[in-house]
Design a protein around this motif. Structure first.
Motif, PDB file in Angstrom:
ATOM      1  N   LYS A  91      17.180  54.807 -32.046  1.00  0.00           N
ATOM      2  CA  LYS A  91      15.839  54.246 -31.934  1.00  0.00           C
ATOM      3  C   LYS A  91      15.777  52.805 -32.344  1.00  0.00           C
ATOM      4  CE  LYS A  91      11.376  56.295 -32.890  1.00  0.00           C
ATOM      5  NZ  LYS A  91      11.068  56.688 -31.318  1.00  0.00           N
ATOM      6  N   LEU A  92      15.296  51.918 -31.703  1.00  0.00           N
ATOM      7  CA  LEU A  92      15.180  50.535 -32.023  1.00  0.00           C
ATOM      8  C   LEU A  92      14.214  50.264 -33.111  1.00  0.00           C
ATOM      9  CD1 LEU A  92      16.039  48.517 -28.812  1.00  0.00           C
ATOM     10  CD2 LEU A  92      17.550  49.074 -30.698  1.00  0.00           C
ATOM     11  N   THR A 104      11.484  48.643 -33.106  1.00  0.00           N
ATOM     12  CA  THR A 104      10.405  48.196 -32.405  1.00  0.00           C
ATOM     13  C   THR A 104       9.856  49.895 -31.703  1.00  0.00           C
ATOM     14  OG1 THR A 104      11.665  47.453 -30.449  1.00  0.00           O
ATOM     15  CG2 THR A 104      10.519  45.838 -31.812  1.00  0.00           C
ATOM     16  N   LEU A 147      19.215  43.719 -34.026  1.00  0.00           N
ATOM     17  CA  LEU A 147      18.443  44.887 -33.439  1.00  0.00           C
ATOM     18  C   LEU A 147      17.215  44.202 -32.815  1.00  0.00           C
ATOM     19  CD1 LEU A 147      18.961  47.589 -36.086  1.00  0.00           C
ATOM     20  CD2 LEU A 147      19.587  47.597 -33.632  1.00  0.00           C
ATOM     21  N   GLU A 148      16.581  43.349 -33.479  1.00  0.00           N
ATOM     22  CA  GLU A 148      15.301  42.656 -32.856  1.00  0.00           C
ATOM     23  C   GLU A 148      15.770  41.806 -31.579  1.00  0.00           C
ATOM     24  OE1 GLU A 148      14.004  40.459 -36.289  1.00  0.00           O
ATOM     25  OE2 GLU A 148      13.300  42.079 -37.265  1.00  0.00           O
ATOM     26  N   THR A 203      16.024  44.506 -28.801  1.00  0.00           N
ATOM     27  CA  THR A 203      14.951  44.746 -28.272  1.00  0.00           C
ATOM     28  C   THR A 203      14.208  43.832 -27.267  1.00  0.00           C
ATOM     29  OG1 THR A 203      14.605  45.999 -30.378  1.00  0.00           O
ATOM     30  CG2 THR A 203      12.601  45.599 -29.010  1.00  0.00           C
ATOM     31  N   GLU A 204      14.368  42.349 -27.695  1.00  0.00           N
ATOM     32  CA  GLU A 204      13.877  41.441 -26.851  1.00  0.00           C
ATOM     33  C   GLU A 204      14.433  41.272 -25.479  1.00  0.00           C
ATOM     34  OE1 GLU A 204      12.942  36.813 -27.495  1.00  0.00           O
ATOM     35  OE2 GLU A 204      13.080  37.803 -29.174  1.00  0.00           O
ATOM     36  N   ASP A 231      13.450  44.027 -23.251  1.00  0.00           N
ATOM     37  CA  ASP A 231      12.231  44.230 -22.769  1.00  0.00           C
ATOM     38  C   ASP A 231      11.681  45.641 -22.290  1.00  0.00           C
ATOM     39  OD1 ASP A 231      10.195  42.666 -20.314  1.00  0.00           O
ATOM     40  OD2 ASP A 231       9.630  43.249 -22.207  1.00  0.00           O
ATOM     41  N   THR A 232      12.234  46.653 -23.189  1.00  0.00           N
ATOM     42  CA  THR A 232      12.101  47.710 -22.865  1.00  0.00           C
ATOM     43  C   THR A 232      10.559  48.505 -22.838  1.00  0.00           C
ATOM     44  OG1 THR A 232      12.648  48.593 -25.096  1.00  0.00           O
ATOM     45  CG2 THR A 232      14.196  48.764 -23.606  1.00  0.00           C
TER      46      THR A 232
END
Length: 417
Positions: A239-240, A242, A355-356, A359-360, A363-364
């Motif tokens: 789990k990211l 975000t 991790l950030e 996420t970028e 673009d999930t």
């Protein structure tokens, strides 16, 4: 413990590309990755050119023979290719067992493979390698077995019989592997129905992929300071920060001059990389030849057919091993380039920023959409259902109205249908 000696033949033609010092260190590390092996010595042997029958010149062979005798060496590891004829002649001269780089890597893979697929792939690679060694490497191969008299000719030589036996075993293994690969495909299709993106960790062996994997997932994947600590692919949901879940895949480490038998055999193991939404290239930034290692990884990725359009992140790992000045320089470079992250998987430094960035890159952000399809668009509708992207569906007079939840990759794939 088997007493071993490591030799790195420094051929004039290789000097432009690789520094023999780090190459020897890597060869010693490869040897250390095998249990019950004690490396009692190692050295670089400069070679103007390789001798066809013995690799080394006669003077060097005598000099090494004395050294091996003094140190009671039982196994010589040569960091490079050795022909069957060279192997036979050197073993005879030195009175020891000899392994070349390919043979050594195969031994390590054989020792480490844990899954059924991994074991089968290693067996196939080893048999392919052994088949190339059947060039009258042993005296019994020169014997001939008499025919039954039905067919003329001198009969089948032992070397032909051995080669045929290996070919038959390869066919059996390939059939078994096909079954295992089909099972993997079913698992992969099952995962495809869950709209989670796949993030593949790739990198040179011992770059710290498994340490990073363990830090992110809490899994207990073998993570040691040794080459090829990970062989079989491991996958976990993560789990990211975000919110969205991703599937993280830890893959076998790459290495320069990977035996061709293993490149072919481990293609299936690296299939997760081909299916990845983001590829994370983990580099040991503290290694003296980190740039060359990175080039080797890129070369193997290209040979696998990895698309350049797949988003990439480069993780500069092991910053904790750098001196303060070098660490500051690496972190400054990472600040300037959003595609590079300076981290220490061991201490956790920089992992949050990674991790950030991940996420970028993904673009999930899964979004809800309403989509209308006509009755003649059955293929598109089936595609959406197969991937589990449909939340609800209402049938109208002119087609279907679907409520979807999907990510960027699914939207792009759908647009291409």
């Amino acid at each position: 413990m088997t007493r071993a000696w490591v030799l790195h033949p420094d051929l004039k033609s290789d000097r432009e590309r690789r520094d023999p010092g780090p190459a020897l260190e890597e060869a010693v590390a490869l040897a250390a990755a095998l249990p019950n092996l004690h490396v009692v010595g190692s050295e670089i042997v400069r070679l103007p050119k390789a001798q066809p029958g013995t690799l080394f010149g006669s003077g060097k062979i005598e000099e090494l023979k004395d050294r091996f005798s003094e140190n009671e060496v039982e196994l010589v590891l040569i960091d490079g290719p050795v022909t069957p004829v060279q192997q036979r002649n050197l073993e005879k001269e030195w009175g020891v067992k000899l392994l070349d780089r390919t043979g050594l890597i195969l031994e390590i893979f054989s020792d480490r493979a844990a899954t059924r697929e991994g074991v089968l792939q290693v067996e196939m690679a080893a048999l392919s390698y052994q088949r190339t060694r059947l060039v009258r490497a042993w005296t019994h191969l020169e014997r001939q077995r008499g025919g039954l008299g039905f067919v003329g000719g001198p009969g089948e030589t032992q070397i032909e019989a051995d080669r045929r036996a290996i070919d038959e075993q390869l066919v059996r293994l390939r059939r078994q592997l096909d079954k295992v690969v089909k099972t993997r495909e079913l698992h992969r299709k099952a995962r495809a129905k869950v709209p989670y993106p796949i993030v593949a960790l790739v990198g040179y062996t011992n770059a710290g992929k498994s340490t990073l994997f363990n830090r992110l997932t809490g899994a207990e994947v073998m993570a040691k300071d040794m080459l090829f600590a990970t062989l079989d692919p491991t996958m976990r949901a993560v789990k990211l920060p975000t919110g969205p879940d991703v599937i993280l895949s830890d893959t076998v480490g790459f290495i320069s001059d990977l035996p061709t038998e293993l490149v072919a055999a481990f293609r299936a193991t690296l299939e997760e990389v081909l299916a990845a939404d983001v590829i994370v290239h983990v580099r040991d930034i503290s290694h003296a030849e980190t740039a060359l290692q990175a080039a080797d990884v890129e070369e193997i990725l290209a040979s696998l057919g990895v698309d350049d359009s797949t988003p990439r992140l480069e993780v500069w790992n092991k910053t904790d091993r750098l001196d303060p000045e070098a660490r500051a320089a690496a972190e400054a470079r990472a600040e300037r380039d959003p595609g590079i992250l300076a981290v220490s998987a061991l201490t956790g430094q920089g992992v949050q920023a990674f991790l950030e960035a991940l996420t970028e890159a993904l673009d999930t952000g899964l979004q809800d959409d309403t989509l209308r399809l006509g009755f003649d668009e059955g293929r598109k509708r089936a595609w959406l259902f197969e991937r589990g992207l449909v939340l609800s569906e209402v049938q109208g007079e002119d087609g279907y109205t679907l409520q979807l939840r999907w990510g960027r990759k699914e939207r792009e794939d759908f647009a291409r249908l």
